[in-house]
Scaffold this motif. Structure first.
Motif, PDB file in Angstrom:
ATOM      1  N   SER A  75       0.624  -1.342   0.178  1.00  0.00           N
ATOM      2  CA  SER A  75       0.403   0.298  -0.154  1.00  0.00           C
ATOM      3  C   SER A  75       0.628   1.022  -0.229  1.00  0.00           C
ATOM      4  O   SER A  75       2.075   0.888   0.542  1.00  0.00           O
ATOM      5  N   THR A  76       0.282   2.041  -0.585  1.00  0.00           N
ATOM      6  CA  THR A  76       1.368   3.985   0.182  1.00  0.00           C
ATOM      7  C   THR A  76      -0.593   4.444   0.801  1.00  0.00           C
ATOM      8  O   THR A  76      -1.435   4.140   0.397  1.00  0.00           O
ATOM      9  N   TYR A  77       0.722   5.478   1.612  1.00  0.00           N
ATOM     10  CA  TYR A  77      -0.395   5.785   2.759  1.00  0.00           C
ATOM     11  C   TYR A  77       0.478   7.162   2.786  1.00  0.00           C
ATOM     12  O   TYR A  77       1.230   7.412   2.715  1.00  0.00           O
ATOM     13  N   ASP A  78      -0.455   8.469   3.725  1.00  0.00           N
ATOM     14  CA  ASP A  78      -0.052   9.200   3.918  1.00  0.00           C
ATOM     15  C   ASP A  78       0.451   9.407   5.416  1.00  0.00           C
ATOM     16  O   ASP A  78      -0.209   8.300   6.104  1.00  0.00           O
ATOM     17  N   GLY A  79       0.781   9.939   5.733  1.00  0.00           N
ATOM     18  CA  GLY A  79       1.770  10.028   7.549  1.00  0.00           C
ATOM     19  C   GLY A  79       2.746   9.322   7.672  1.00  0.00           C
ATOM     20  O   GLY A  79       2.909   8.318   7.551  1.00  0.00           O
ATOM     21  N   ASP A  80       2.478   9.041   8.957  1.00  0.00           N
ATOM     22  CA  ASP A  80       3.919   8.221   9.801  1.00  0.00           C
ATOM     23  C   ASP A  80       3.704   6.707  10.170  1.00  0.00           C
ATOM     24  O   ASP A  80       2.374   5.871  10.118  1.00  0.00           O
ATOM     25  N   TRP A  81       4.365   5.471  10.434  1.00  0.00           N
ATOM     26  CA  TRP A  81       4.099   4.254  10.148  1.00  0.00           C
ATOM     27  C   TRP A  81       3.096   3.983  11.326  1.00  0.00           C
ATOM     28  O   TRP A  81       1.881   3.024  10.996  1.00  0.00           O
ATOM     29  N   ASP A  82       3.327   4.293  12.309  1.00  0.00           N
ATOM     30  CA  ASP A  82       2.018   4.018  13.939  1.00  0.00           C
ATOM     31  C   ASP A  82       0.819   4.348  13.318  1.00  0.00           C
ATOM     32  O   ASP A  82       0.548   3.286  13.854  1.00  0.00           O
ATOM     33  N   SER A  83       0.562   5.916  13.301  1.00  0.00           N
ATOM     34  CA  SER A  83      -0.264   6.197  13.140  1.00  0.00           C
ATOM     35  C   SER A  83      -1.114   5.278  11.818  1.00  0.00           C
ATOM     36  O   SER A  83      -2.565   4.909  12.171  1.00  0.00           O
ATOM     37  N   TYR A  84      -0.315   5.102  10.752  1.00  0.00           N
ATOM     38  CA  TYR A  84      -1.681   4.320   9.597  1.00  0.00           C
ATOM     39  C   TYR A  84      -1.847   2.906  10.443  1.00  0.00           C
ATOM     40  O   TYR A  84      -3.206   2.436   9.924  1.00  0.00           O
ATOM     41  N   MET A  85      -0.943   1.792  11.317  1.00  0.00           N
ATOM     42  CA  MET A  85      -1.619   1.078  11.721  1.00  0.00           C
ATOM     43  C   MET A  85      -2.008   1.203  12.285  1.00  0.00           C
ATOM     44  O   MET A  85      -3.452   0.174  12.753  1.00  0.00           O
ATOM     45  N   ASP A  86      -1.860   1.830  13.861  1.00  0.00           N
ATOM     46  CA  ASP A  86      -2.928   2.475  14.996  1.00  0.00           C
ATOM     47  C   ASP A  86      -4.341   2.603  14.140  1.00  0.00           C
ATOM     48  O   ASP A  86      -5.456   2.003  15.037  1.00  0.00           O
ATOM     49  N   ASP A  87      -4.313   3.278  12.662  1.00  0.00           N
ATOM     50  CA  ASP A  87      -6.350   4.293  12.173  1.00  0.00           C
ATOM     51  C   ASP A  87      -6.828   2.589  11.880  1.00  0.00           C
ATOM     52  O   ASP A  87      -7.477   2.039  11.976  1.00  0.00           O
ATOM     53  N   PHE A  88      -6.367   1.360  11.068  1.00  0.00           N
ATOM     54  CA  PHE A  88      -6.188   0.368  10.794  1.00  0.00           C
ATOM     55  C   PHE A  88      -6.749  -0.878  11.654  1.00  0.00           C
ATOM     56  O   PHE A  88      -7.932  -1.012  12.141  1.00  0.00           O
ATOM     57  N   ALA A  89      -5.712  -0.870  12.739  1.00  0.00           N
ATOM     58  CA  ALA A  89      -6.323  -1.017  13.359  1.00  0.00           C
ATOM     59  C   ALA A  89      -7.623  -0.703  15.307  1.00  0.00           C
ATOM     60  O   ALA A  89      -7.988  -1.557  15.705  1.00  0.00           O
ATOM     61  N   THR A  90      -7.503   0.272  14.819  1.00  0.00           N
ATOM     62  CA  THR A  90      -8.341   0.805  15.658  1.00  0.00           C
ATOM     63  C   THR A  90     -10.153   1.618  15.108  1.00  0.00           C
ATOM     64  O   THR A  90     -11.401   1.211  15.746  1.00  0.00           O
ATOM     65  N   ILE A  91      -9.522   1.814  14.036  1.00  0.00           N
ATOM     66  CA  ILE A  91     -10.834   1.793  12.926  1.00  0.00           C
ATOM     67  C   ILE A  91     -12.189   1.036  12.363  1.00  0.00           C
ATOM     68  O   ILE A  91     -13.091   0.423  12.200  1.00  0.00           O
ATOM     69  N   ILE A  92     -10.789   0.353  11.396  1.00  0.00           N
ATOM     70  CA  ILE A  92     -11.811  -1.346  10.781  1.00  0.00           C
ATOM     71  C   ILE A  92     -11.038  -2.208  11.566  1.00  0.00           C
ATOM     72  O   ILE A  92     -10.184  -3.562  10.350  1.00  0.00           O
ATOM     73  N   PRO A  93     -11.024  -2.591  12.416  1.00  0.00           N
ATOM     74  CA  PRO A  93     -10.148  -4.453  13.056  1.00  0.00           C
ATOM     75  C   PRO A  93     -10.501  -5.252  12.867  1.00  0.00           C
ATOM     76  O   PRO A  93      -9.683  -6.013  12.657  1.00  0.00           O
ATOM     77  N   ASP A  94     -12.105  -4.850  12.616  1.00  0.00           N
ATOM     78  CA  ASP A  94     -12.698  -6.455  11.585  1.00  0.00           C
ATOM     79  C   ASP A  94     -12.136  -6.762  10.814  1.00  0.00           C
ATOM     80  O   ASP A  94     -12.652  -8.203   9.879  1.00  0.00           O
ATOM     81  N   GLU A  95     -12.808  -5.594   9.564  1.00  0.00           N
ATOM     82  CA  GLU A  95     -12.423  -5.761   8.229  1.00  0.00           C
ATOM     83  C   GLU A  95     -11.166  -6.027   8.455  1.00  0.00           C
ATOM     84  O   GLU A  95      -9.921  -7.401   7.250  1.00  0.00           O
TER      85      GLU A  95
END
Length: 158
Positions: A75-95
């Protein structure tokens, strides 16, 4: 396994504000077939809406290879690594859990070892190109919305 503390630098190449993430990991036996079925429709409908909720994902892809034994996620993403992973883990963890549960050793997005698993499977790109390294996903969305409104205005004036 101990939890990796937030580092100042995480793996992944950077171009402006754009970052690349490449993960290569083994699949569970039969996982390739199950993953293909799960992803048959691609990123449309609810899956696209869920991914868009992150708001920093430019693109992503899954590729199954090595005789159905491994998967590449990039993937290509904006921002820093930790924020990107935290967003996935908190916003759409079930997905996230649904998409990665066929990967060997995947602990789940809510597991404290989640980032350890990611880092252990991450491969940094040798080279990384971004066509618009200084434009965020939200900048692109805004520009497209502005273009659509301007096109409508110009069509009305014609």
């Amino acid at each position: 396994m101990t939890t990796i503390e937030k580092a100042t630098t995480r793996p992944g190449a950077k171009a402006g504000q754009s970052n690349e993430f490449t993960l290569i990991t083994p699949l569970k036996p039969g996982g390739a077939e199950r993953m293909r079925k799960l992803l048959a429709a691609g990123f449309t409908g609810d899956r696209q809406k869920n991914t868009d909720r992150i708001g920093t994902v430019h693109d992503l892809r899954f590729v199954i290879f090595d005789d159905d034994t491994r998967v590449l996620f990039a993937s290509t993403y904006d921002g820093d690594w930790d924020s990107y992973m935290d967003d996935f883990a908190t916003i759409i963890p079930d997905e996230l859990d649904l998409l990665f549960h066929e990967c060997e050793g995947y602990p789940g997005a809510r597991n404290p070892t989640f980032k350890n698993w990611l880092v252990s499977s991450q491969v940094e790109a040798l080279a990384f190109y971004s066509a618009y390294p200084d434009a965020s996903v939200r900048d692109v969305w805004k520009a497209l919305k502005t273009k659509k409104a301007l096109d409508a205005l110009l069509d009305e004036a014609a």
